[in-house]
Design an enzyme around this catalytic site. Structure first.
Site, PDB file in Angstrom:
ATOM      1  N   GLU A 165      26.509   3.081  47.483  1.00 57.69           N
ATOM      2  CA  GLU A 165      25.744   2.214  48.387  1.00 57.69           C
ATOM      3  C   GLU A 165      24.353   1.847  47.866  1.00 57.69           C
ATOM      4  O   GLU A 165      23.336   2.208  48.484  1.00 57.69           O
ATOM      5  CB  GLU A 165      25.606   2.881  49.757  1.00 57.69           C
ATOM      6  CG  GLU A 165      26.929   3.198  50.403  1.00 57.69           C
ATOM      7  CD  GLU A 165      26.783   3.654  51.858  1.00 57.69           C
ATOM      8  OE1 GLU A 165      25.642   3.797  52.340  1.00 57.69           O
ATOM      9  OE2 GLU A 165      27.828   3.839  52.513  1.00 57.69           O
ATOM     10  N   GLU A 351      34.434   6.369  52.229  1.00 54.24           N
ATOM     11  CA  GLU A 351      33.770   7.016  53.376  1.00 54.24           C
ATOM     12  C   GLU A 351      34.192   6.314  54.648  1.00 54.24           C
ATOM     13  O   GLU A 351      34.215   5.077  54.714  1.00 54.24           O
ATOM     14  CB  GLU A 351      32.235   6.919  53.294  1.00 54.24           C
ATOM     15  CG  GLU A 351      31.581   7.849  52.325  1.00 54.24           C
ATOM     16  CD  GLU A 351      30.059   7.740  52.342  1.00 54.24           C
ATOM     17  OE1 GLU A 351      29.481   7.408  53.407  1.00 54.24           O
ATOM     18  OE2 GLU A 351      29.454   7.979  51.290  1.00 54.24           O
TER      19      GLU A 351
HETATM   20  C1  FCB Z   1      26.692   6.556  54.285  1.00 51.88           C
HETATM   21  C2  FCB Z   1      26.181   7.471  53.193  1.00 51.88           C
HETATM   22  C3  FCB Z   1      26.471   8.937  53.438  1.00 51.88           C
HETATM   23  C4  FCB Z   1      26.295   9.296  54.878  1.00 51.88           C
HETATM   24  C5  FCB Z   1      27.075   8.370  55.779  1.00 51.88           C
HETATM   25  C6  FCB Z   1      27.019   8.700  57.230  1.00 51.88           C
HETATM   26  O1  FCB Z   1      25.925   5.398  54.306  1.00 51.88           O
HETATM   27  O2  FCB Z   1      26.726   7.101  51.955  1.00 51.88           O
HETATM   28  O3  FCB Z   1      25.639   9.682  52.591  1.00 51.88           O
HETATM   29  O4  FCB Z   1      24.956   9.313  55.200  1.00 51.88           O
HETATM   30  O5  FCB Z   1      26.616   7.055  55.580  1.00 51.88           O
END
Ligand code: FCB
Length: 460
Positions: A165, A351
């Site tokens: 990210e 994620e």
């Molecule tokens: C994402 C991040 C991770 C965590 C989640 C909830 O943006 O990559 O580290 O904080 O959100």
């Protein structure tokens, strides 16, 4: 089996994700050096309740126990990150002890039959990298660090990601002030950081290829569908602008399309920008990692935030504890669109998860996180629809394996499927971990058996 059973493809990679700073603790141990995040956590007012990541989940010492829990869950794969300031104590100085921690962790994972997916940058920049990402030199320093890691550990993992990210580093650190260095509306810095992160990513991919390593390399982005709040022209245009600034500036440049005009309009030309950089950045990758939690609403509202946008979700929307709206079908549309728009041959959801404040235990000492089970089930259902539509989704990583340090929010939001008691460091499976374990074992789950009245909060 129930007719509502959702079955995933054979060899689907079921995983969970974490990141170094959020779980390891011991940020200065064994020769590790101070970083921007380390200093940020020591700056009064930056982290909710004044918390820091000095201990976090103490994974630095407890990794064998943690890998054993992953094995018990049946995880096929585990995504974690390597801490740059742990491994490089200076521009050209490798810290052998830091590297050794990751060698031991990779050893445990490989012995347990869990496929490692390693991210090289999940946000900690060592203090010796002068000027941070605003300095083009940092991209070169990052490439050198990546090369050192590849030399030492490149053969120990089949999946590598250059960075997590980059948008958060550029936007949250330079436009919204909630990540280091904590600046607001600094568009010039935002532009430079974006460009240098792209360069660092691409040079790292080139290095990986030159070293003829046997695995695959990709990048991980925060990817959201941008949903216009109304069908008014100003909101439709706003949605287009946000799409360009969040996806065009990374995926578009990676695909050889150059930066969108909206990027230069917003940030100007980054100092030191060269047209030939675009060729470097247009590096084919083996996969795209999709981090997705919620849709972004586009509502043009001059002065509301750095992008003149009010992203407030509509009334009635289910929410997590951070007020992130829960709209599962968006994940399916997103995966199909990314595949079609950019032609990626392999996608992972790197994620996806749900935060609660479920530290309170029921009398049976278990966290009954029905909303998280519902969230994971419905998002996986959407991911499954994308697979059926042809999207090459090969795996899914729940965020997160453990409750952990959630950046500026400290330990307040809990994203783990495994509960961590921060006083004792005891780990225990929440209901969601049990559900995920069963899902992995059956390679799918019964849609009809998801919680009927999940305890979401709702937008008023
Ligand atoms: C994402 C991040 C991770 C965590 C989640 C909830 O943006 O990559 O580290 O904080 O959100």
């Amino acid at each position: 089996m129930s007719s509502q059973f959702i079955s995933f493809p054979k060899d689907f990679l079921w995983g969970a994700a974490t990141s170094s700073f959020q779980i390891e603790g011991s940020p200065l141990a064994d020769g590790a050096v101070s970083s921007d995040w380390y200093r940020f956590t020591k700056t009064p007012g930056r982290i909710l309740n004044g918390e820091n990541a000095d201990t976090a989940c103490d994974h630095y010492h407890r990794y064998p126990e943690d890998v054993a829990l992953m094995k018990e869950l049946g995880l096929k794969t585990y995504r974690f990150s390597i801490s740059w300031p742990r491994v490089m104590s200076g521009r050209k100085q490798v810290n052998a002890k830091g590297l050794d921690f990751y060698r031991r962790l990779l050893g445990e994972l490989n012995d347990a039959g869990i496929t490692p997916n390693v991210t090289l940058f999940h946000w900690e920049v060592p203090d010796w990298a002068e000027g941070d990402w605003e300095n083009r030199e940092t991209a070169h320093a990052f490439r050198d660090y990546a090369e050192a890691v590849f030399k030492a550990l490149g053969k120990e993992a089949p999946l590598w990601s250059t960075m997590n990210e980059p948008i958060c580093v550029a936007e949250l650190g330079r436009l919204f002030g909630v990540f280091p260095p904590g600046r607001n509306n600094d568009r010039t810095a935002y532009g430079r950081v974006t460009h240098h992160l792209n360069l660092a990513h691409a040079m790292t991919v080139q290095t990986y290829r030159q070293m003829n390593l046997p695995g695959e390399i990709g990048w991980v982005h925060s990817l959201q569908e941008i949903v216009p709040a109304t069908s008014e022209k100003k909101d439709l245009e706003q949605a287009q602008k946000l799409l360009e600034l969040s996806q065009g500036v990374y995926l578009g440049v990676g695909a050889g399309r150059g930066y969108p005009d909206s990027f230069f309009d917003f940030a100007g030309k980054p100092e030191g920008y060269r047209e030939e950089d675009l060729k470097t950045i247009a590096q084919p990758v083996d996969f795209l990692g999709v981090n997705h939690y919620f849709p972004t609403y586009a509502r043009y509202s001059p002065g509301f935030d750095a992008f003149d946008n009010d992203r407030t979700p509509p009334p009635g929307a289910p929410l997590n504890d951070l007020d992130w709206p829960v709209v599962p079908e968006v994940l399916g549309n997103l995966l199909v669109r990314l595949w079609k728009d950019y032609g990626y041959r392999k996608l992972f959801v790197t994620e996806n998860g749900f935060s609660t404040r479920d530290s309170l235990r029921s009398p049976d000492q278990t966290v009954h996180d029905d909303a998280r089970v519902h969230y994971l089930g419905t998002y996986l259902e959407a991911a499954h629809k994308a697979i059926q539509a042809g999207a090459p989704l090969k795996g899914y990583y729940v965020w997160s394996f453990l409750d952990n340090f959630e950046w500026a929010y400290g330990y307040d939001p809990r994203f783990g499927i495994v509960h961590v008691d921060y006083k004792t460091q005891k780990r225990s499976f929440k209901d969601s971990a049990k559900w995920y374990k069963e899902t992995i074992a059956k390679n799918g789950f019964d849609r009809g058996a998801l919680p009927k009245n999940p305890s979401y909060r709702y937008k008023k």
